[in-house]
Design a protein around this motif. Structure first.
Motif, mmCIF file in Angstrom:
data_model
loop_
_atom_site.group_PDB
_atom_site.id
_atom_site.type_symbol
_atom_site.label_atom_id
_atom_site.label_comp_id
_atom_site.label_asym_id
_atom_site.label_seq_id
_atom_site.Cartn_x
_atom_site.Cartn_y
_atom_site.Cartn_z
ATOM 1 N N ALA A 1 0.838 -1.194 0.000
ATOM 2 C CA ALA A 1 0.000 0.000 0.000
ATOM 3 C C ALA A 1 0.873 1.243 0.000
ATOM 4 C CB ALA A 1 -0.910 -0.003 1.221
ATOM 5 N N LEU A 2 0.384 2.268 -0.676
ATOM 6 C CA LEU A 2 1.071 3.549 -0.714
ATOM 7 C C LEU A 2 0.321 4.514 0.190
ATOM 8 C CD1 LEU A 2 3.197 5.419 -1.966
ATOM 9 C CD2 LEU A 2 1.579 5.912 -3.798
ATOM 10 N N ASN A 3 0.989 4.986 1.233
ATOM 11 C CA ASN A 3 0.386 5.928 2.171
ATOM 12 C C ASN A 3 0.999 7.297 1.961
ATOM 13 O OD1 ASN A 3 -1.325 4.174 4.093
ATOM 14 N ND2 ASN A 3 0.625 3.104 4.015
ATOM 15 N N ILE A 4 0.142 8.285 1.709
ATOM 16 C CA ILE A 4 0.651 9.638 1.528
ATOM 17 C C ILE A 4 -0.240 10.622 2.270
ATOM 18 C CG2 ILE A 4 1.644 9.103 -0.723
ATOM 19 C CD1 ILE A 4 -0.656 10.765 -1.917
ATOM 20 N N GLN A 5 0.282 11.822 2.454
ATOM 21 C CA GLN A 5 -0.438 12.872 3.146
ATOM 22 C C GLN A 5 -1.295 13.660 2.159
ATOM 23 O OE1 GLN A 5 0.450 12.494 6.323
ATOM 24 N NE2 GLN A 5 -1.163 13.867 7.031
ATOM 25 N N THR B 1 1.556 14.629 -3.930
ATOM 26 C CA THR B 1 1.365 13.911 -5.187
ATOM 27 C C THR B 1 1.622 12.423 -4.988
ATOM 28 O OG1 THR B 1 1.983 15.802 -6.569
ATOM 29 C CG2 THR B 1 2.180 13.626 -7.558
ATOM 30 N N ALA B 2 0.653 11.622 -5.395
ATOM 31 C CA ALA B 2 0.814 10.167 -5.329
ATOM 32 C C ALA B 2 1.331 9.677 -6.675
ATOM 33 C CB ALA B 2 -0.519 9.500 -5.027
ATOM 34 N N LYS C 1 -5.676 14.336 -17.191
ATOM 35 C CA LYS C 1 -7.111 14.524 -16.991
ATOM 36 C C LYS C 1 -7.307 15.078 -15.600
ATOM 37 C CE LYS C 1 -11.475 11.993 -16.723
ATOM 38 N NZ LYS C 1 -12.103 10.639 -16.773
ATOM 39 N N GLU C 2 -7.614 16.350 -15.537
ATOM 40 C CA GLU C 2 -7.806 17.036 -14.255
ATOM 41 C C GLU C 2 -6.559 16.835 -13.377
ATOM 42 O OE1 GLU C 2 -12.657 16.531 -14.398
ATOM 43 O OE2 GLU C 2 -11.512 15.395 -12.940
ATOM 44 N N ARG C 3 -6.678 16.199 -12.214
ATOM 45 C CA ARG C 3 -5.525 16.027 -11.330
ATOM 46 C C ARG C 3 -4.717 14.768 -11.639
ATOM 47 N NH1 ARG C 3 -6.609 14.770 -6.484
ATOM 48 N NH2 ARG C 3 -8.815 14.268 -6.732
ATOM 49 N N LEU C 4 -5.088 14.066 -12.672
ATOM 50 C CA LEU C 4 -4.428 12.814 -13.023
ATOM 51 C C LEU C 4 -3.452 13.003 -14.184
ATOM 52 C CD1 LEU C 4 -7.537 10.430 -13.000
ATOM 53 C CD2 LEU C 4 -6.117 11.156 -11.067
ATOM 54 N N LYS C 5 -2.330 12.306 -14.099
ATOM 55 C CA LYS C 5 -1.379 12.313 -15.193
ATOM 56 C C LYS C 5 -0.787 10.919 -15.354
ATOM 57 C CE LYS C 5 2.959 13.876 -15.040
ATOM 58 N NZ LYS C 5 4.119 14.806 -14.978
ATOM 59 N N VAL C 6 -0.719 10.462 -16.573
ATOM 60 C CA VAL C 6 -0.135 9.159 -16.875
ATOM 61 C C VAL C 6 1.009 9.356 -17.850
ATOM 62 C CG1 VAL C 6 -0.517 6.917 -17.956
ATOM 63 C CG2 VAL C 6 -2.259 7.887 -16.490
ATOM 64 N N ILE D 1 -1.332 11.344 -9.134
ATOM 65 C CA ILE D 1 -2.484 12.109 -8.660
ATOM 66 C C ILE D 1 -1.922 13.301 -7.905
ATOM 67 C CG2 ILE D 1 -4.612 12.124 -7.312
ATOM 68 C CD1 ILE D 1 -4.673 9.096 -7.479
ATOM 69 N N THR D 2 -2.130 14.492 -8.426
ATOM 70 C CA THR D 2 -1.636 15.687 -7.749
ATOM 71 C C THR D 2 -2.684 16.197 -6.763
ATOM 72 O OG1 THR D 2 -2.505 17.096 -9.511
ATOM 73 C CG2 THR D 2 -0.230 16.350 -9.735
ATOM 74 N N ALA D 3 -2.198 16.929 -5.756
ATOM 75 C CA ALA D 3 -3.082 17.488 -4.717
ATOM 76 C C ALA D 3 -4.037 16.415 -4.210
ATOM 77 C CB ALA D 3 -3.846 18.687 -5.270
ATOM 78 N N SER D 4 -3.478 15.290 -3.777
ATOM 79 C CA SER D 4 -4.309 14.137 -3.418
ATOM 80 C C SER D 4 -5.257 14.458 -2.261
ATOM 81 C CB SER D 4 -3.418 12.964 -3.056
ATOM 82 O OG SER D 4 -2.581 13.301 -1.980
ATOM 83 N N GLN D 5 -6.386 13.771 -2.268
ATOM 84 C CA GLN D 5 -7.434 13.951 -1.269
ATOM 85 C C GLN D 5 -7.792 12.596 -0.672
ATOM 86 O OE1 GLN D 5 -10.566 15.510 -3.682
ATOM 87 N NE2 GLN D 5 -9.396 17.305 -4.333
ATOM 88 N N PRO D 6 -8.302 12.564 0.549
ATOM 89 C CA PRO D 6 -8.728 11.281 1.128
ATOM 90 C C PRO D 6 -9.688 10.515 0.220
ATOM 91 C CG PRO D 6 -8.658 12.941 2.826
ATOM 92 C CD PRO D 6 -8.399 13.663 1.525
ATOM 93 N N ALA D 7 -10.500 11.224 -0.554
ATOM 94 C CA ALA D 7 -11.435 10.573 -1.469
ATOM 95 C C ALA D 7 -10.725 9.836 -2.608
ATOM 96 C CB ALA D 7 -12.391 11.607 -2.063
#
Lengths: 114, 113
Positions: free
Chosen positions: A10-14, A18-19, A59-64, A77-83
């Motif tokens: 699992a990847l845990n970030i604050q 950016t994840a 796409k929005e906050r996503l980049k591949v 995923i930039t500016a990651s959120q708990p959601a």
């Protein structure tokens, strides 16, 4: 046969960070690569598709990104959120683009801490 | 808009009993249809796919079969379930003609006891 490797840990970030998730494949270069999101007990949801001749897709906050030399895709995923907490699956075309069949990785669980 | 339905949502069946899972797609025609199984902690395994009525391709030799009696209906069956058939079964569709992303149903959680 094609194999896909995603980090099983699992990847845990604050929140706000950016994840970055990694997808590596071992055999032929796929014609396209896809990323899906899966929440517990639900079916995967399509997020992004990137083709072999594309280096980057947003796409929005996503980049591949897609590096056919390294045989790797990175999902950001930039500016990651708990959601954003979910399992993210990487998928490749199963037969070099000859069919619509996909091969899925086992996914990486992302946990965004508030 | 397109929607995909699966039922039942959960199922508990004894070993040796038959199985029938149904998937239907609305809002599109001539879709490619897929059955996947997802075991705990493992990736999605493609079981069957179909490009048209009565056209079924099996990916993995197993205790299951699939049928497509109508354009937007896909059925997964077994005559006698095994313990190893337990898992999360997902139906998916995509549009023919170059659109590769797949759209998944809500899934069926099958427990064979």
């Amino acid at each position: 046969s094609q194999k896909i490797e995603q980090n099983s840990e699992a990847l845990n970030i604050q929140e706000g960070k950016t994840a970055t998730l990694t997808c590596n494949y071992t055999n032929y270069s796929p014609a396209y690569l896809q990323w899906y999101r899966q929440d517990p007990g639900r079916g995967p949801v399509f997020l992004l598709l990137i083709r072999e001749n594309e280096k980057e897709k947003r796409k929005e906050r996503l980049k591949v990104t897609f590096d056919t030399t390294l045989k790797q895709s990175l999902f950001h995923i930039t500016a990651s959120q708990p959601a954003d907490s979910a399992t993210y699956l990487c998928a490749l075309d199963g037969e070099g683009g000859a069919t619509n069949k996909l091969i899925f990785g086992t996914g990486t669980l992302l946990a965004v801490q508030p | 808009s397109q929607t995909i339905h699966q039922w039942p949502a959960t199922l508990v069946q004894p070993v040796g009993s038959p199985l029938s899972l149904e998937c239907t797609v609305e809002g599109t025609s001539n879709p490619n249809l897929y059955w996947y199984r997802q075991a705990a902690g493992r990736g999605l395994q493609l079981l069957f796919y179909s490009v048209g009525i009565g056209q079924i391709s099996s990916e993995v030799p197993q205790n299951l079969s699939a049928s497509r009696p109508q354009d937007r209906q896909f059925i997964l069956s077994s005559k006698k379930l095994l313990l190893s058939d337990s898992g999360f079964y997902l139906c998916a569709w995509n549009q023919r003609g170059g659109r590769y992303e797949q759209y998944f149903g809500p899934g069926t959680r099958l427990t064979v006891t």
